[in-house]
Design a protein around this motif. Structure first.
Motif, PDB file in Angstrom:
ATOM      1  N   GLN A   1       0.848  -1.189   0.000  1.00 22.96           N
ATOM      2  CA  GLN A   1       0.000   0.000   0.000  1.00 22.96           C
ATOM      3  C   GLN A   1       0.883   1.238   0.000  1.00 22.96           C
ATOM      4  OE1 GLN A   1      -3.572  -0.049  -0.023  1.00 22.96           O
ATOM      5  NE2 GLN A   1      -2.985  -2.122  -0.618  1.00 22.96           N
ATOM      6  N   ILE A   2       0.501   2.211  -0.822  1.00 28.77           N
ATOM      7  CA  ILE A   2       1.176   3.499  -0.818  1.00 28.77           C
ATOM      8  C   ILE A   2       0.189   4.535  -0.284  1.00 28.77           C
ATOM      9  CG2 ILE A   2       2.863   2.898  -2.593  1.00 28.77           C
ATOM     10  CD1 ILE A   2       1.143   4.350  -4.652  1.00 28.77           C
ATOM     11  N   GLY A   3       0.659   5.740  -0.067  1.00 24.11           N
ATOM     12  CA  GLY A   3      -0.141   6.763   0.614  1.00 24.11           C
ATOM     13  C   GLY A   3      -1.195   7.423  -0.249  1.00 24.11           C
ATOM     14  N   ILE A   4      -2.035   6.627  -0.869  1.00 24.67           N
ATOM     15  CA  ILE A   4      -3.108   7.142  -1.714  1.00 24.67           C
ATOM     16  C   ILE A   4      -4.362   7.354  -0.876  1.00 24.67           C
ATOM     17  CG2 ILE A   4      -4.687   6.587  -3.607  1.00 24.67           C
ATOM     18  CD1 ILE A   4      -2.417   5.108  -4.954  1.00 24.67           C
TER      19      ILE A   4
ATOM     20  N   ILE B   1       6.770  12.317   3.943  1.00 29.57           N
ATOM     21  CA  ILE B   1       6.880  10.929   4.402  1.00 29.57           C
ATOM     22  C   ILE B   1       5.959  10.600   5.569  1.00 29.57           C
ATOM     23  CG2 ILE B   1       8.864  11.407   5.910  1.00 29.57           C
ATOM     24  CD1 ILE B   1       8.301   8.202   3.807  1.00 29.57           C
ATOM     25  N   GLU B   2       5.822  11.494   6.529  1.00 31.87           N
ATOM     26  CA  GLU B   2       4.961  11.195   7.686  1.00 31.87           C
ATOM     27  C   GLU B   2       3.500  11.065   7.267  1.00 31.87           C
ATOM     28  OE1 GLU B   2       4.208  12.601  12.286  1.00 31.87           O
ATOM     29  OE2 GLU B   2       5.562  13.760  11.026  1.00 31.87           O
ATOM     30  N   ALA B   3       3.018  11.992   6.453  1.00 31.51           N
ATOM     31  CA  ALA B   3       1.625  11.946   5.994  1.00 31.51           C
ATOM     32  C   ALA B   3       1.377  10.715   5.126  1.00 31.51           C
ATOM     33  CB  ALA B   3       1.284  13.225   5.229  1.00 31.51           C
TER      34      ALA B   3
ATOM     35  N   THR C   1      -9.754  10.294  -3.370  1.00 31.81           N
ATOM     36  CA  THR C   1      -9.259  11.072  -4.510  1.00 31.81           C
ATOM     37  C   THR C   1      -8.433  10.251  -5.487  1.00 31.81           C
ATOM     38  OG1 THR C   1      -7.189  11.739  -3.432  1.00 31.81           O
ATOM     39  CG2 THR C   1      -9.138  13.133  -3.054  1.00 31.81           C
ATOM     40  N   GLY C   2      -7.873   9.133  -5.026  1.00 33.16           N
ATOM     41  CA  GLY C   2      -6.988   8.338  -5.867  1.00 33.16           C
ATOM     42  C   GLY C   2      -5.611   8.958  -6.035  1.00 33.16           C
ATOM     43  N   GLU C   3      -5.308   9.981  -5.236  1.00 30.01           N
ATOM     44  CA  GLU C   3      -4.029  10.681  -5.332  1.00 30.01           C
ATOM     45  C   GLU C   3      -3.214  10.491  -4.057  1.00 30.01           C
ATOM     46  OE1 GLU C   3      -3.046  12.227  -8.122  1.00 30.01           O
ATOM     47  OE2 GLU C   3      -4.958  11.704  -9.062  1.00 30.01           O
ATOM     48  N   LEU C   4      -1.886  10.615  -4.195  1.00 33.76           N
ATOM     49  CA  LEU C   4      -1.021  10.593  -3.014  1.00 33.76           C
ATOM     50  C   LEU C   4      -1.370  11.757  -2.105  1.00 33.76           C
ATOM     51  CD1 LEU C   4       2.541   9.844  -4.426  1.00 33.76           C
ATOM     52  CD2 LEU C   4       1.202   8.387  -2.904  1.00 33.76           C
ATOM     53  N   VAL C   5      -1.358  11.521  -0.810  1.00 33.02           N
ATOM     54  CA  VAL C   5      -1.620  12.604   0.139  1.00 33.02           C
ATOM     55  C   VAL C   5      -0.421  13.549   0.162  1.00 33.02           C
ATOM     56  CG1 VAL C   5      -3.206  11.272   1.565  1.00 33.02           C
ATOM     57  CG2 VAL C   5      -0.776  11.278   2.125  1.00 33.02           C
ATOM     58  N   PRO C   6      -0.665  14.841   0.339  1.00 28.73           N
ATOM     59  CA  PRO C   6       0.444  15.790   0.475  1.00 28.73           C
ATOM     60  C   PRO C   6       1.013  15.720   1.891  1.00 28.73           C
ATOM     61  CG  PRO C   6      -1.647  16.938   0.641  1.00 28.73           C
ATOM     62  CD  PRO C   6      -1.973  15.495   0.338  1.00 28.73           C
TER      63      PRO C   6
END
Length: 125
Positions: free
Chosen positions: A32-35, A47-49, A39-44
Motif C-alpha cells: 500500500q502506498i499513501g493514496i 513521508i509522515e503523511a 481522490t486516488g491521489e497521493l496525500v500531500p
C-alpha cells in the motif's frame, strides 16, 4: 481455499492484483502506498503523511477481513530515502501494540506514483 479481500475504504489496485488475499488463517495484503481512497491521489505532506495514510489503508483492509493490527505477524517496508527510516518507524509504531510484528525495511530507487513509502503485511488469525 483463497478469498479475495477488497474494500472501497482503501485505494483500488493500480495494477493486476488484489488488495489482499485470505488463505486459511493468513491474510496477505498487497503493498500500500499513501493514496487517499477518495481522490486516488497521493496525500500531500511528505513521508509522515504518506506513512500514516498507508497504515490507515492497511487498517481498512484488515477490517474488511475481520482482522486488526494485533493480527499482523510480518511487515515489509519500502522507502525511497533511508533517511526517512526513523519517521517511518515512529509513524508505523503507533499502530502496533507491545508485540510488534517481524519486519524488513528496504531502501528502493522508486515507487509507483512517486510514493515515498510502501508497506505490505502478512496477518494471521
Amino acid at each position: 481455499m483463497r478469498e479475495v479481500i477488497k474494500t472501497n475504504k482503501a485505494p483500488q489496485p493500480i495494477g493486476p492484483y488484489s488488495q489482499a488475499m485470505k488463505v486459511g488463517g493468513f491474510l496477505f495484503v498487497s503493498g500500500q502506498i499513501g493514496i487517499n481512497p477518495q481522490t486516488g491521489e497521493l496525500v500531500p505532506g511528505g513521508i509522515e503523511a504518506q506513512t500514516k495514510q498507508v497504515m490507515e489503508n492497511i487498517k481498512q483492509i484488515l477490517s474488511a477481513a475481520g482482522m486488526e493490527f494485533d493480527h499482523v505477524v510480518k511487515t515489509t517496508v519500502f522507502i525511497t530515502n533511508i533517511d526517512d527510516f526513523a519517521t517511518v518507524n515512529r509513524t508505523c509504531g503507533q499502530y502496533f501494540s507491545e508485540l510488534p510484528p517481524a519486519r524488513s525495511c528496504v531502501a528502493v530507487a522508486i515507487l509507483p506514483k512517486g510514493a515515498l513509502v510502501e508497506v505490505e503485511i502478512i496477518a494471521c488469525r
